[in-house]
Motif scaffolding. Structure first.
Motif, PDB file in Angstrom:
ATOM      1  N   THR A 223       0.820  -1.218   0.000  1.00  0.00           N
ATOM      2  CA  THR A 223       0.000   0.000   0.000  1.00  0.00           C
ATOM      3  C   THR A 223       0.846   1.257   0.000  1.00  0.00           C
ATOM      4  O   THR A 223       0.301   2.364  -0.043  1.00  0.00           O
ATOM      5  N   HIS A 224       2.160   1.142   0.060  1.00  0.00           N
ATOM      6  CA  HIS A 224       3.023   2.260   0.426  1.00  0.00           C
ATOM      7  C   HIS A 224       3.240   3.292  -0.660  1.00  0.00           C
ATOM      8  O   HIS A 224       3.857   4.337  -0.401  1.00  0.00           O
ATOM      9  N   PHE A 225       2.749   3.041  -1.870  1.00  0.00           N
ATOM     10  CA  PHE A 225       3.031   3.943  -2.987  1.00  0.00           C
ATOM     11  C   PHE A 225       1.835   4.812  -3.358  1.00  0.00           C
ATOM     12  O   PHE A 225       1.790   5.384  -4.453  1.00  0.00           O
ATOM     13  N   LEU A 226       0.885   4.959  -2.451  1.00  0.00           N
ATOM     14  CA  LEU A 226      -0.328   5.721  -2.733  1.00  0.00           C
ATOM     15  C   LEU A 226       0.008   7.136  -3.193  1.00  0.00           C
ATOM     16  O   LEU A 226       0.707   7.875  -2.509  1.00  0.00           O
ATOM     17  N   GLY A 227      -0.504   7.493  -4.379  1.00  0.00           N
ATOM     18  CA  GLY A 227      -0.294   8.834  -4.904  1.00  0.00           C
ATOM     19  C   GLY A 227       0.934   8.996  -5.766  1.00  0.00           C
ATOM     20  O   GLY A 227       1.140  10.065  -6.360  1.00  0.00           O
ATOM     21  N   GLU A 228       1.762   7.967  -5.889  1.00  0.00           N
ATOM     22  CA  GLU A 228       2.958   8.069  -6.731  1.00  0.00           C
ATOM     23  C   GLU A 228       2.598   7.764  -8.191  1.00  0.00           C
ATOM     24  O   GLU A 228       1.671   7.001  -8.469  1.00  0.00           O
ATOM     25  N   PRO A 229       3.329   8.334  -9.150  1.00  0.00           N
ATOM     26  CA  PRO A 229       3.083   8.029 -10.566  1.00  0.00           C
ATOM     27  C   PRO A 229       3.694   6.687 -10.947  1.00  0.00           C
ATOM     28  O   PRO A 229       4.700   6.256 -10.391  1.00  0.00           O
ATOM     29  N   SER A 230       3.078   6.043 -11.932  1.00  0.00           N
ATOM     30  CA  SER A 230       3.590   4.740 -12.375  1.00  0.00           C
ATOM     31  C   SER A 230       4.863   4.859 -13.198  1.00  0.00           C
ATOM     32  O   SER A 230       5.669   3.914 -13.246  1.00  0.00           O
ATOM     33  N   LEU A 231       5.066   5.977 -13.860  1.00  0.00           N
ATOM     34  CA  LEU A 231       6.150   6.127 -14.828  1.00  0.00           C
ATOM     35  C   LEU A 231       7.525   5.981 -14.186  1.00  0.00           C
ATOM     36  O   LEU A 231       7.822   6.622 -13.179  1.00  0.00           O
ATOM     37  N   GLY A 232       8.359   5.115 -14.803  1.00  0.00           N
ATOM     38  CA  GLY A 232       9.747   5.022 -14.386  1.00  0.00           C
ATOM     39  C   GLY A 232      10.170   3.612 -14.041  1.00  0.00           C
ATOM     40  O   GLY A 232       9.446   2.638 -14.279  1.00  0.00           O
ATOM     41  N   ASN A 233      11.350   3.500 -13.475  1.00  0.00           N
ATOM     42  CA  ASN A 233      11.957   2.208 -13.177  1.00  0.00           C
ATOM     43  C   ASN A 233      11.562   1.734 -11.779  1.00  0.00           C
ATOM     44  O   ASN A 233      11.827   2.404 -10.780  1.00  0.00           O
ATOM     45  N   TRP A 234      10.958   0.547 -11.726  1.00  0.00           N
ATOM     46  CA  TRP A 234      10.587  -0.101 -10.479  1.00  0.00           C
ATOM     47  C   TRP A 234      11.528  -1.282 -10.281  1.00  0.00           C
ATOM     48  O   TRP A 234      11.693  -2.107 -11.178  1.00  0.00           O
ATOM     49  N   THR A 235      12.113  -1.378  -9.103  1.00  0.00           N
ATOM     50  CA  THR A 235      13.154  -2.371  -8.851  1.00  0.00           C
ATOM     51  C   THR A 235      12.773  -3.271  -7.690  1.00  0.00           C
ATOM     52  O   THR A 235      12.420  -2.791  -6.605  1.00  0.00           O
ATOM     53  N   VAL A 236      12.843  -4.581  -7.921  1.00  0.00           N
ATOM     54  CA  VAL A 236      12.659  -5.545  -6.842  1.00  0.00           C
ATOM     55  C   VAL A 236      14.028  -6.105  -6.465  1.00  0.00           C
ATOM     56  O   VAL A 236      14.875  -6.340  -7.328  1.00  0.00           O
ATOM     57  N   THR A 237      14.236  -6.269  -5.179  1.00  0.00           N
ATOM     58  CA  THR A 237      15.491  -6.820  -4.669  1.00  0.00           C
ATOM     59  C   THR A 237      15.168  -8.015  -3.790  1.00  0.00           C
ATOM     60  O   THR A 237      14.363  -7.913  -2.858  1.00  0.00           O
ATOM     61  N   VAL A 238      15.783  -9.149  -4.108  1.00  0.00           N
ATOM     62  CA  VAL A 238      15.569 -10.380  -3.349  1.00  0.00           C
ATOM     63  C   VAL A 238      16.886 -10.767  -2.698  1.00  0.00           C
ATOM     64  O   VAL A 238      17.908 -10.884  -3.379  1.00  0.00           O
ATOM     65  N   ALA A 239      16.857 -10.959  -1.386  1.00  0.00           N
ATOM     66  CA  ALA A 239      18.060 -11.342  -0.646  1.00  0.00           C
ATOM     67  C   ALA A 239      17.817 -12.656   0.081  1.00  0.00           C
ATOM     68  O   ALA A 239      16.691 -12.960   0.498  1.00  0.00           O
ATOM     69  N   ASP A 240      18.898 -13.440   0.209  1.00  0.00           N
ATOM     70  CA  ASP A 240      18.879 -14.672   0.996  1.00  0.00           C
ATOM     71  C   ASP A 240      19.635 -14.384   2.285  1.00  0.00           C
ATOM     72  O   ASP A 240      20.851 -14.201   2.280  1.00  0.00           O
ATOM     73  N   ARG A 241      18.929 -14.353   3.405  1.00  0.00           N
ATOM     74  CA  ARG A 241      19.541 -13.899   4.652  1.00  0.00           C
ATOM     75  C   ARG A 241      20.313 -14.989   5.391  1.00  0.00           C
ATOM     76  O   ARG A 241      21.131 -14.677   6.260  1.00  0.00           O
ATOM     77  N   ASN A 242      19.998 -16.259   5.117  1.00  0.00           N
ATOM     78  CA  ASN A 242      20.573 -17.347   5.908  1.00  0.00           C
ATOM     79  C   ASN A 242      21.481 -18.236   5.072  1.00  0.00           C
ATOM     80  O   ASN A 242      21.073 -18.748   4.029  1.00  0.00           O
ATOM     81  N   ALA A 243      22.700 -18.422   5.536  1.00  0.00           N
ATOM     82  CA  ALA A 243      23.630 -19.342   4.883  1.00  0.00           C
ATOM     83  C   ALA A 243      23.362 -20.741   5.422  1.00  0.00           C
ATOM     84  O   ALA A 243      24.035 -21.232   6.337  1.00  0.00           O
ATOM     85  N   ASP A 244      22.344 -21.385   4.847  1.00  0.00           N
ATOM     86  CA  ASP A 244      21.911 -22.687   5.352  1.00  0.00           C
ATOM     87  C   ASP A 244      22.075 -23.808   4.330  1.00  0.00           C
ATOM     88  O   ASP A 244      21.573 -24.915   4.525  1.00  0.00           O
ATOM     89  N   GLY A 245      22.755 -23.495   3.212  1.00  0.00           N
ATOM     90  CA  GLY A 245      22.985 -24.519   2.205  1.00  0.00           C
ATOM     91  C   GLY A 245      21.879 -24.655   1.184  1.00  0.00           C
ATOM     92  O   GLY A 245      22.026 -25.406   0.212  1.00  0.00           O
ATOM     93  N   ASP A 246      20.749 -23.959   1.386  1.00  0.00           N
ATOM     94  CA  ASP A 246      19.641 -24.013   0.431  1.00  0.00           C
ATOM     95  C   ASP A 246      19.752 -22.834  -0.530  1.00  0.00           C
ATOM     96  O   ASP A 246      19.648 -21.681  -0.119  1.00  0.00           O
ATOM     97  N   SER A 247      19.971 -23.139  -1.781  1.00  0.00           N
ATOM     98  CA  SER A 247      20.079 -22.075  -2.774  1.00  0.00           C
ATOM     99  C   SER A 247      18.700 -21.555  -3.141  1.00  0.00           C
ATOM    100  O   SER A 247      17.697 -22.267  -3.044  1.00  0.00           O
ATOM    101  N   VAL A 248      18.643 -20.297  -3.565  1.00  0.00           N
ATOM    102  CA  VAL A 248      17.407 -19.649  -3.982  1.00  0.00           C
ATOM    103  C   VAL A 248      17.561 -19.222  -5.434  1.00  0.00           C
ATOM    104  O   VAL A 248      18.477 -18.457  -5.772  1.00  0.00           O
ATOM    105  N   SER A 249      16.679 -19.721  -6.296  1.00  0.00           N
ATOM    106  CA  SER A 249      16.704 -19.307  -7.700  1.00  0.00           C
ATOM    107  C   SER A 249      15.667 -18.213  -7.924  1.00  0.00           C
ATOM    108  O   SER A 249      14.566 -18.263  -7.380  1.00  0.00           O
ATOM    109  N   PHE A 250      16.042 -17.237  -8.716  1.00  0.00           N
ATOM    110  CA  PHE A 250      15.174 -16.098  -9.044  1.00  0.00           C
ATOM    111  C   PHE A 250      15.093 -16.043 -10.559  1.00  0.00           C
ATOM    112  O   PHE A 250      15.986 -15.553 -11.225  1.00  0.00           O
ATOM    113  N   ASP A 251      13.995 -16.579 -11.102  1.00  0.00           N
ATOM    114  CA  ASP A 251      13.888 -16.731 -12.550  1.00  0.00           C
ATOM    115  C   ASP A 251      13.202 -15.566 -13.245  1.00  0.00           C
ATOM    116  O   ASP A 251      13.379 -15.370 -14.450  1.00  0.00           O
ATOM    117  N   GLY A 252      12.387 -14.799 -12.521  1.00  0.00           N
ATOM    118  CA  GLY A 252      11.721 -13.662 -13.150  1.00  0.00           C
ATOM    119  C   GLY A 252      10.644 -13.097 -12.248  1.00  0.00           C
ATOM    120  O   GLY A 252      10.394 -13.603 -11.148  1.00  0.00           O
TER     121      GLY A 252
END
Length: 683
Positions: free
Chosen positions: A478-507
């Motif tokens: 809900t945090h973008f109320l009133g902002e324009p859509s135009l421009g670059n939107w960026t998603v960032t995915v982080a793996d916080r735990n070094a537990d041996g389980d890999s995380v794939s990010f396909d799209g």
């Protein structure tokens, strides 16, 4: 009705309605609902309580319950009343919404004149709407909303597990929810309210449930009686607002347990003790049933209700008041108004200022803890009274984009970001992200969405949710109320735990929902203008060269002095507001104070709001509405230079500069004389 004539004995203990410092609270940290009761009680608005049933005969609820609109979600139950001995929750929720006022018993509901409908679902029993096989029983409430319910309150949730409406097995629930907002209230949309959850201490996130993060729903956090987020309230980017409820804190205490025999030593035990405060007083099951097991009438009321279960129905009650004030509101209007008028009651909290430009002269404060802040009923209703849009599914604007990523996240170290360039076209209300992730443990993930304006919204941070991240699952913000859509939107995915389980990010896919972008701007000012402008003086400058625009100060309590002429200085919330040269604002709305409103040479609409107001139209063809109170319309030239015409209940005052149509005006003021409106109407 007002607080001065409420004769319900428990009202003084209901701090959520009027916080005077009871139980150590901070005065004023409440719903701010009492001032509107003289005008609105929720009459004519039906609120469905989807819960453990309401007792039809409860003396503080009976006259507000519509049994014809009540039913059971399971075939083994007779109606919308409690079935099991433990079915206590729904009666408490119902009382928060619409306990009867002025009857000399119990307490008061937020919307004491609203109609209640009970939809029984067996929360906590073997048949549970939290499981897919039983959702068909639950979705009857949404189906009924499409024809009969204005507001649907849900004080329950899925407690940290991923509930995915995109799964085929949940198709009936997804369809029923969509129908409720597309067909309910004759297409304006039923208002669906959900509790955010009580699992903060378990490190859950409200964004893991597609009911509490749907763009169709309002998700409510809990705020304690000092204005801080309640200790248990589940955070999440999907939360829209917060409402009052209890909270607790812990102390470590040492207890000495005497030995049973004099030859033995006493035991010294250290234990953690929880201390509750700010409990919500509401209705309970009658007599010895329910949370309070005292006999009737004492046992008909609960004194210790809480959780986001108590916060959500307060918002449902406020929505009922809003819909009585303005029945034409669309479901999206209700969401926007609640956010625009919510208050920051904890400046020490973790807040972000988003990239909007039209809330008190700049961006809006928002947090994962309480959304846009504590609901302010009076401000929301004043803004609702003057709202000039109807935002529904029919005029919902969307833009979307997709991107392939094909990356593997470093195990427990670093992150991967991806960016989608979005087109112009939408003034954003909600953002939705669907990630193609391979993650066996969702507790590893930290997911953030950043807008072109630089607003960062933490979409997922749920260390307590260790199940696999589901396919085709929607995260929202809900945090973008009133902002324009135009421009670059960026998603960032982080793996916080070094537990041996890999995380794939396909799209990933990004969808932005909101209103069609336009040059017409609604500049909204509230009682927070003075404080935010003190921290950011640039908010005191209004620049607007395009479109048909409105300066809306209806939510401001104190008197405003607003002159729409470019290059002038106005006063809003006792703070200067400078309209930049060459700027044109056509419409202005005053608030509850005695306002001075001055139009410019455009065709203006001037609305005084409550209070005794002075309004000057200026040039152009203006509509001047004083609103409630004793109101004066002023004119620059002598009386003889105008033609005053009686148009049934209104007056038309014309000169070569234009014609002013007057409503709710008691006195006409010219430089050479005063004319009572009543005399002019009878002339």
């Amino acid at each position: 009705m007002s607080s001065s004539i409420v004769n319900d004995p428990l009202f003084e203990q209901q701090w959520h309605l009027q916080n005077t410092g009871q139980d150590g609270g901070t005065p004023g940290v409440d719903l701010n609902v009492v001032p509107v009761w003289q005008d609105y009680t929720g009459k004519g608005v039906t609120v469905a309580v989807v819960d453990q049933g309401i007792e039809y005969a409860h003396p503080d609820l009976a006259s507000n319950i519509d049994t014809a609109l009540s039913f059971s979600g399971i075939s083994s139950a007779r109606d919308g009343q409690p079935v099991a001995s433990t079915d206590n929750h729904g009666v408490a929720v119902a009382g928060v919404i619409a306990a009867v006022a002025g009857n000399g018993i119990g307490g008061v509901g937020v919307a004491p004149g609203a109609t209640l409908a009970s939809v029984y679902i067996p929360l906590g029993s073997d048949i549970d709407p939290d499981t897919p096989e039983d959702m068909d029983d639950f979705v009857g409430a949404f189906r009924m909303a499409a024809s009969s319910y204005d507001v649907v309150n849900n004080s329950w949730g899925h407690s940290g597990s991923f509930y995915n409406l995109n799964d085929p097995e949940n198709e009936s629930a997804a369809t029923a929810l969509a129908d409720a907002v597309s067909k309910g209230r004759d297409g304006k949309g039923s208002i669906i309210v959900f509790a955010a959850g009580n699992d903060r201490e378990e490190d859950f996130d409200a964004n893991t449930d597609n009911l509490t993060n749907s763009p169709y729903t309002i998700t409510v956090a809990a705020i304690d009686n000092t204005g801080k987020v309640s200790s248990y309230s589940t955070p999440g980017a999907s939360i829209l607002v917060g409402a009052p409820s209890l909270s607790w804190y812990y102390t470590t205490e040492t207890v000495v347990i005497p030995a049973e025999n004099e030859d033995d030593e006493d035991q010294v035990v250290t234990q953690i003790v929880r201390h509750d405060y700010g409990q919500i007083v509401t209705t309970d099951r009658m007599g010895e049933n329910g949370y309070n097991t005292a006999p009737s009438p004492q046992g008909d009321y609960a004194y210790d209700f809480g959780g986001t279960s108590a916060a959500a129905p307060q918002v449902s009650g406020v929505v009922a008041l809003m819909l009585e004030a303005n029945p034409d509101l669309g479901y999206r209007d209700v969401q926007d108004i609640l956010a625009l008028t919510a208050r920051n009651t904890d400046p020490s909290g973790d807040w972000t200022t988003n990239g909007a430009s039209n809330w008190n002269g700049g961006g809006m404060h928002v947090s994962r803890d309480v959304g846009y802040g504590l609901v302010d009923a009076t401000a929301a209703i004043r803004l609702a009274e003057t709202w000039d849009a109807q935002s529904t599914t029919d005029n919902l604007a969307t833009v979307s984009g997709q991107q392939a990523v094909d990356a593997v996240l470093p195990d427990g170290a670093g992150s991967v970001s991806a960016t989608i360039a979005m087109p112009v076209g939408v003034s954003v209300e909600r953002a939705e992200v669907v990630l193609d992730l391979g993650a066996q443990d969702a507790s590893d993930l930290v997911i953030t969405l950043t807008s072109p304006s630089g607003t960062q919204s933490l979409l997922l941070d749920a260390p307590g949710t260790s199940e696999p991240y589901p396919a085709n699952f929607s995260l929202t913000s809900t945090h973008f109320l009133g902002e324009p859509s135009l421009g670059n939107w960026t998603v960032t995915v982080a793996d916080r735990n070094a537990d041996g389980d890999s995380v794939s990010f396909d799209g990933w896919t990004l969808r932005l929902y909101g209103a069609e972008a336009t040059n017409d701007t609604r500049w909204v000012y509230t009682n927070e203008y003075a404080s935010v402008a003190a921290g950011d003086p640039s908010r005191q400058l209004l620049v607007d060269f395009l479109g048909k625009d409105s300066l809306n100060a209806a939510a401001v309590t104190s008197a405003s002095a607003i002159d729409l002429h470019a290059g002038t200085v106005s006063l809003v919330d006792a703070t200067p507001l400078y309209i930049f040269p060459q700027s044109t604002v056509e419409n202005v709305y005053g608030g509850d104070g005695g306002d001075l409103l001055v139009g410019n040479d455009a065709d203006n609409f001037l609305f005084g709001g409550r209070g005794n107001d002075m309004l000057y139209g200026g040039g152009g063809n203006d509509h001047i509405d004083g609103g409630p109170g004793f109101n004066v319309a002023g004119f620059e030239k002598p009386y003889a230079m105008y033609t005053v015409t009686n148009t049934q209940s209104d007056l038309s005052v014309a000169s070569y500069d234009g014609t002013s149509t007057l409503s709710n005006i008691d006195l006409l003021l010219f430089p050479d004389r005063m004319v009572a409106t009543q005399a002019a109407l009878s002339a």
